[in-house]
Design a protein around this motif. Structure first.
Motif, PDB file in Angstrom:
ATOM      1  N   MET A  63       0.839  37.561 -13.677  1.00  0.00           N
ATOM      2  CA  MET A  63       1.236  38.960 -13.756  1.00  0.00           C
ATOM      3  C   MET A  63       2.699  38.906 -12.659  1.00  0.00           C
ATOM      4  O   MET A  63       3.219  39.940 -14.158  1.00  0.00           O
ATOM      5  N   TRP A  68       0.483  42.023 -17.505  1.00  0.00           N
ATOM      6  CA  TRP A  68      -0.429  43.226 -17.273  1.00  0.00           C
ATOM      7  C   TRP A  68      -0.594  43.781 -18.347  1.00  0.00           C
ATOM      8  O   TRP A  68      -0.899  45.079 -18.647  1.00  0.00           O
ATOM      9  N   TYR A 108      -5.521  41.480 -11.439  1.00  0.00           N
ATOM     10  CA  TYR A 108      -4.900  42.445 -12.136  1.00  0.00           C
ATOM     11  C   TYR A 108      -5.146  44.115 -11.445  1.00  0.00           C
ATOM     12  O   TYR A 108      -6.290  44.381 -11.135  1.00  0.00           O
ATOM     13  N   HIS A 110      -4.283  48.379 -11.713  1.00  0.00           N
ATOM     14  CA  HIS A 110      -3.684  49.145 -12.562  1.00  0.00           C
ATOM     15  C   HIS A 110      -2.863  50.750 -12.123  1.00  0.00           C
ATOM     16  O   HIS A 110      -3.942  50.448 -11.080  1.00  0.00           O
ATOM     17  N   GLY A 370       4.714  45.509 -16.314  1.00  0.00           N
ATOM     18  CA  GLY A 370       4.316  44.634 -14.693  1.00  0.00           C
ATOM     19  C   GLY A 370       5.175  44.864 -13.812  1.00  0.00           C
ATOM     20  O   GLY A 370       4.310  44.600 -12.485  1.00  0.00           O
TER      21      GLY A 370
END
Length: 796
Positions: A63, A68, A108, A110, A370
Motif C-alpha cells: 500500500m 491502491w 486493502y 477503499h 494511495g
C-alpha cells in the motif's frame, strides 16, 4: 519501452502529401472524444462483456507503492459481481491477489469509509443460487510475466470483441495500474499497450467503454465511447468536455484572473473609478494573512483544473449521490441500474475495525494515489517516467537533456520534499495536458496527423530531416501565434516562478505539432492558415471562459475567493449574477506578488478601508451580500479551507536570496563537470556557425533559435565557471585567524543563473442474450450466456 501487438502502422504524412481542404477551418460541433474524470460508477449494461486488468507486479503490491490499484481492482469486482453473467467477465492480474489478501484480509481498504474489498477475490455465489461458487471464468487469472499478461489481455479483448460484434453487446474494459492521459496501459517498466493499439484490435462498430485511474487527481477517467467518434447521444457540448480534458494548461492565466480585476466574483461597478485605475485590486505587499489566502486560492484553482473539474478531486472514494452523478450530467440518463443500487451493494461490504492511522501524505493530493506520501511520490515518479517515453526529439536537445537531468535527480531521491513533489506534479500535468490539447485541436478542426501519429509519439526529427527549409519556415508563424497563447506552468505557491527554468517553461513540441498539421492542410494559403490559427486561439479563449464558469460551481473555491475579496476590501457580486463569461477583452491582471509598490500601497494596510462606493444606484445603499451563506470567518477559511503547504517564511526568503533556484537545480549544477560542459557547448555553437556560413541565406528562424539557444547555454556554463573561480579565489584570499581570533566569515554563495529554451513562442426485461436468442421475462436467474458458447471461448 517495448510495445507488443502493435496497432495499425503509421502512414507517412509528409509535406508532399497535401490535402485538399475547405477555405477555413471549422470546429466540429459534435463531441469527438467524451473522456471525463468521475467518482461515480458508470452506467454498465447487464449484457456487457467485462475485462478487468490489474498490472501491479508482486514486488510493488504494498500500500506504500501501487497497492491502491489492487484496492480499486477489488472494489470494481465487488460492485460488478452479479451485474452480468459470470462467463461474460474476465479478470486478469499480474500478481496473485488472492494469496496477498489471504495473508492480510484487511490490508486493502477503499474509500473514506474504509470498506474491506478483499472478499472480492474469493469464490462468490451467483445471484439466485445458494453456495454455488462462481465458475472459473469469473475468477482472477494470474500471469506474473508482463509479456504473457499483455498477450492474455489482448487475446481476451480480441475474443470478446468478436462476441460483442456478433451479438451486438457492449464491452467494458477496466484497467487498474499505471496508465497515461491517452489511456495507454503500462506493464511494469518494460512494456506498454497504447490506446490506439487497443482500438485497432477491437475494431469499429462496438460500443466500448474504458475505465482507467485518473492521472492527476482522485477518481477514474472514463471514456464511454472508446471506439466511436463522433460520440452519439451525449448531453454535454464539446466545449464543456474539452474544458474538462484540458486540465491545468491555462491555470496560470485563470489564477491571475481570480486575483485581478477580471475576478468573476468582483463587483467592479461598485469600485471607485480612481481605484479601478490601479493595475490590480489588492495590495502590492500583502499581509501574511492575505498571502495565506492567495496560496489557498492558487492551490484550489489548480487542483480543480488538474482534476478535470471533478468534484471531490482530493478524495479517492466512490460517490453515490444522485445529485452529483457525472454520468447523468455529461452523458445522459442512466438506462440500467441507478446509483442507489450500487450504493446498497457498497453498504453491504464490511467496514474495517482496525483503526486507520492518520498517515503522512502530500496535502495537495489528499487521499489520491494511495493516500500516503510514499505511494503518492511513487505515482509522481511514474508521471515523470511516462513523460520520458514521449516526444522523442525533445530529450535529445540541450535543454531537454538538462530537464531530464533534473527529472532523473528527482527520481533518484528516495524521499523528496513536498515542495519538489508539488512542483514536479504541476509540471508533468501541464506537459501531459498540452499534448492532449494538441491532439484535440487536430481532431476537432479536422487537420491531418503528421505521420499519422499522436502528439506524444510524433517523431519531430524525422519531419525535420524530410522537409525543406521553406516548409519548416512556413510553420514559424502559426507556431509563434499558438505558443503565445499557451501559458507557462502554474507553479505551486511555495515555488518561485523562474522563466529560465528548464522544467518550468512550457513544452514547445505540441505547438510545433499543431503548426505542422496546419501547414499540411493549408499549403501556400496564407490567408486560410491565418484564419485557422485565429480559430484555434478563439477556441482557447472559449475554453478559459468555460473553465472559469465551471470553477464557480466549486463552493469551496468560491468561499476562498470571497474571503480574498473581503480581505482586500473589495465588493462581491450579489448572488445570481456571478455566472457568465469573463470579459476576455481585458488582459488578466498580473499576480499581486509580482508588482512594484505604488503610493496607495505605502499606506497602512490595517484597518481595511473599503475602496468601493455603497451608493451606486439612485443614492440607495447597496449592501455587501455574501455569496454562499453562511460564510466562515475569513481567518478560518484562509488557513484551513484548502489543503495547502504551510508557508515557510524562512525557506521562502532563502530561495529568493539565492536566485529562485530550487534544490534540485542546485544539486544538478554541483554535479556537472563544468569544463567539459563548456567544451561541448562551445563546439555546438561553432558547428552551428559553420552550418550558417555554408548554408542558405538568410538562415531560417528555426536555425536562429537553435543558434541563440546554443549561445545562451555557452554563456550559462561560462558564468558557472566564472562564479566558481571567483569563490575559490575568495577562499584563497581569506586571511588566517589573527592572534587566536576567529576566521573571517565565508562569502555568501552567488546566485546561479539558469537558462532555458527561448519562448517564441436493449430493453432489459426482453432483449437479445449472449446466445443470440430473445430472453422473455429477463431476470438475473434466466440470462442466457454466449460468452462460453461453442463458437467462441472467452477462457484463455
Amino acid at each position: 519501452m517495448g510495445e507488443l501487438f502493435p496497432g495499425r502502422p503509421p502512414q507517412p504524412q509528409t509535406p508532399s502529401t497535401r490535402e485538399s481542404a475547405p477555405g477555413y477551418a471549422e470546429f466540429s460541433n459534435a463531441v469527438l472524444d467524451a473522456s471525463f474524470v468521475t467518482h461515480t460508477i458508470p452506467d454498465i449494461s447487464p449484457m456487457a462483456g467485462i475485462i478487468g486488468l490489474c498490472t501491479v507486479p508482486y514486488e510493488r503490491a504494498g500500500m506504500d507503492d501501487l497497492g491502491w490499484h489492487i484496492a480499486d481492482f477489488l472494489a470494481f469486482r465487488s460492485l460488478l459481481h452479479g451485474e452480468t453473467t459470470a462467463d461474460s467477465q474476465t479478470w486478469l492480474a499480474q500478481c496473485d491477489i488472492s494469496s496477498i489478501v489471504e495473508a492480510d484480509p484487511e490490508r486493502y481498504l477503499h474509500g473514506r469509509d474504509c470498506r474491506v474489498v478483499g472478499g472480492a477475490v474469493l469464490p462468490l455465489p451467483q445471484p439466485g443460487t445458494l453456495n454455488n461458487p462462481q465458475p472459473p471464468e469469473d475468477q482472477i487469472q494470474v500471469e506474473p510475466s508482463a509479456e504473457n499478461l499483455i498477450t492474455d489481455f489482448l487475446m481476451t479483448i480480441s475474443k470478446k470483441s468478436q462476441i460483442a460484434r456478433t451479438r451486438g453487446f457492449p464491452l467494458v474494459i477496466i484497467v487498474c495500474g499505471p496508465t497515461s492521459l491517452e489511456q495507454d496501459v503500462f506493464f511494469g517498466r518494460g512494456y506498454r499497450v497504447t490506446s490506439t493499439q487497443i482500438r485497432h484490435i477491437i475494431g469499429d462498430g462496438i460500443d466500448t467503454m474504458i475505465i482507467t485511474p485518473a492521472l492527476f487527481s482522485a477518481g477514474w477517467q472514463v471514456n464511454p465511447s472508446f471506439c466511436r467518434s463522433p460520440v452519439e447521444s451525449i448531453r454535454a457540448d464539446p466545449i464543456e468536455i474539452l474544458a474538462k480534458q484540458f486540465g491545468g494548461i491555462f491555470a496560470k492565466d485563470i489564477v491571475e484572473r481570480f486575483l485581478g480585476w477580471s475576478c468573476p466574483l468582483l463587483d467592479r461597478d461598485r469600485v471607485n473609478a480612481y481605484v479601478r485605475g490601479d493595475k490590480f485590486p489588492g495590495p502590492v505587499k500583502p499581509s501574511e494573512e492575505q498571502k495565506d489566502i492567495i496560496d489557498a486560492l492558487k492551490t484550489q484553482v489548480h487542483g480543480a483544473l488538474a482534476s478535470r473539474l471533478s468534484l471531490g478531486h482530493d478524495d479517492h472514494s466512490f460517490n453515490f449521490n444522485p445529485e452529483e452523478d457525472d454520468w447523468v450530467k455529461l452523458v445522459g440518463p442512466r438506462r440500467h441500474k441507478p446509483l442507489d443500487h450500487y450504493h446498497s451493494k457498497w453498504g453491504s461490504l464490511k467496514i474495517s475495525t482496525i483503526a486507520v492511522e492518520d498517515e503522512s501524505r502530500l496535502r495537495f493530493l489528499g487521499t489520491a494515489f494511495g493516500g500516503n506520501k510514499a505511494s503518492q511520490v511513487n505515482h509522481i515518479k511514474h508521471l515523470v517516467e511516462e513523460s520520458f517515453q514521449a516526444w522523442p526529439r525533445y530529450w535529445t536537445l540541450p535543454f531537454g537533456r538538462m530537464a531530464q537531468e533534473i527529472f532523473e535527480l528527482f527520481l533518484h531521491k528516495p524521499s523528496p520534499d513536498d515542495r519538489d513533489c508539488h512542483e514536479i506534479f504541476n509540471i508533468t500535468e501541464h506537459r501531459a495536458a498540452t499534448a492532449i490539447l494538441a491532439d484535440m485541436v487536430v481532431k476537432y478542426f479536422g487537420l491531418p496527423l503528421p505521420y499519422n501519429e499522436r502528439c506524444k509519439d510524433w517523431d519531430e526529427s524525422r519531419w525535420i530531416n524530410e522537409t525543406s527549409d521553406d516548409d519548416r519556415r512556413a510553420t514559424n508563424r502559426p507556431y509563434a501565434e499558438i505558443s503565445r497563447h499557451i501559458p507557462h506552468v502554474n507553479v505551486p505557491p511555495d515555488v518561485n516562478p523562474n522563466h529560465l527554468s528548464k522544467i518550468q517553461s512550457r513544452l514547445e513540441v505540441p505547438a510545433t505539432y499543431m503548426a505542422v498539421s496546419l501547414c499540411l492542410r493549408y499549403p501556400n494559403r496564407t490567408e486560410h492558415l491565418d484564419a485557422a490559427v485565429k480559430s484555434i486561439v478563439g477556441l482557447f479563449n472559449e475554453i478559459i471562459d468555460r473553465q472559469v464558469e465551471l470553477l464557480l460551481k466549486d463552493s469551496e473555491l468560491c468561499q476562498i475567493c470571497v474571503v480574498w475579496l473581503d480581505a482586500i476590501g473589495m465588493p462581491i457580486r450579489p448572488p445570481g449574477i456571478i455566472i457568465g463569461p469573463v470579459n476576455l477583452t481585458e488582459k488578466p491582471a498580473p499576480t499581486v506578488t509580482n508588482q512594484q509598490p505604488t503610493l496607495r500601497d505605502t499606506q497602512p494596510q490595517t484597518p481595511i478601508t473599503r475602496a468601493y462606493t455603497t451608493t451606486p444606484v439612485n443614492n440607495q445603499p447597496l449592501p455587501l451580500l455574501p455569496l454562499l451563506p453562511p460564510l466562515p470567518p475569513p481567518a478560518v477559511v484562509a488557513t484551513s479551507a484548502v489543503p495547502s503547504t504551510p508557508r515557510n517564511t524562512t525557506q521562502t526568503e532563502q530561495y529568493e536570496q539565492q536566485g529562485d533556484l530550487s534544490p534540485l537545480i542546485r544539486e544538478v549544477v554541483s554535479r556537472l563537470d563544468l569544463e567539459k560542459e563548456v567544451r561541448i557547448a562551445r563546439k555546438e555553437r561553432d558547428d552551428l556557425m559553420n552550418e550558417m556560413a555554408n548554408g542558405p541565406q538568410p538562415p531560417t528562424l528555426e536555425f536562429l533559435e537553435r543558434f541563440r539557444e546554443a549561445a545562451k547555454v555557452l554563456n550559462f556554463m561560462e558564468s558557472l565557471v566564472s562564479t566558481r573561480n571567483h569563490e575559490e579565489n575568495a577562499d584563497n584570499d581569506a586571511g588566517a585567524p589573527v592572534h587566536g581570533g576567529a576566521a573571517p566569515p565565508a562569502p555568501a554563495a552567488a546566485p546561479v543563473p539558469v537558462v532555458s529554451h527561448p519562448d517564441p513562442v436493449v430493453d432489459e426485461q426482453t432483449g437479445p442474450s449472449w446466445s443470440g436468442q430473445p430472453t422473455q421475462g429477463y431476470t438475473e436467474q434466466r440470462r442466457a450466456s454466449a460468452w462460453s458458447g461453442t463458437q467462441y471461448d472467452s477462457r484463455l
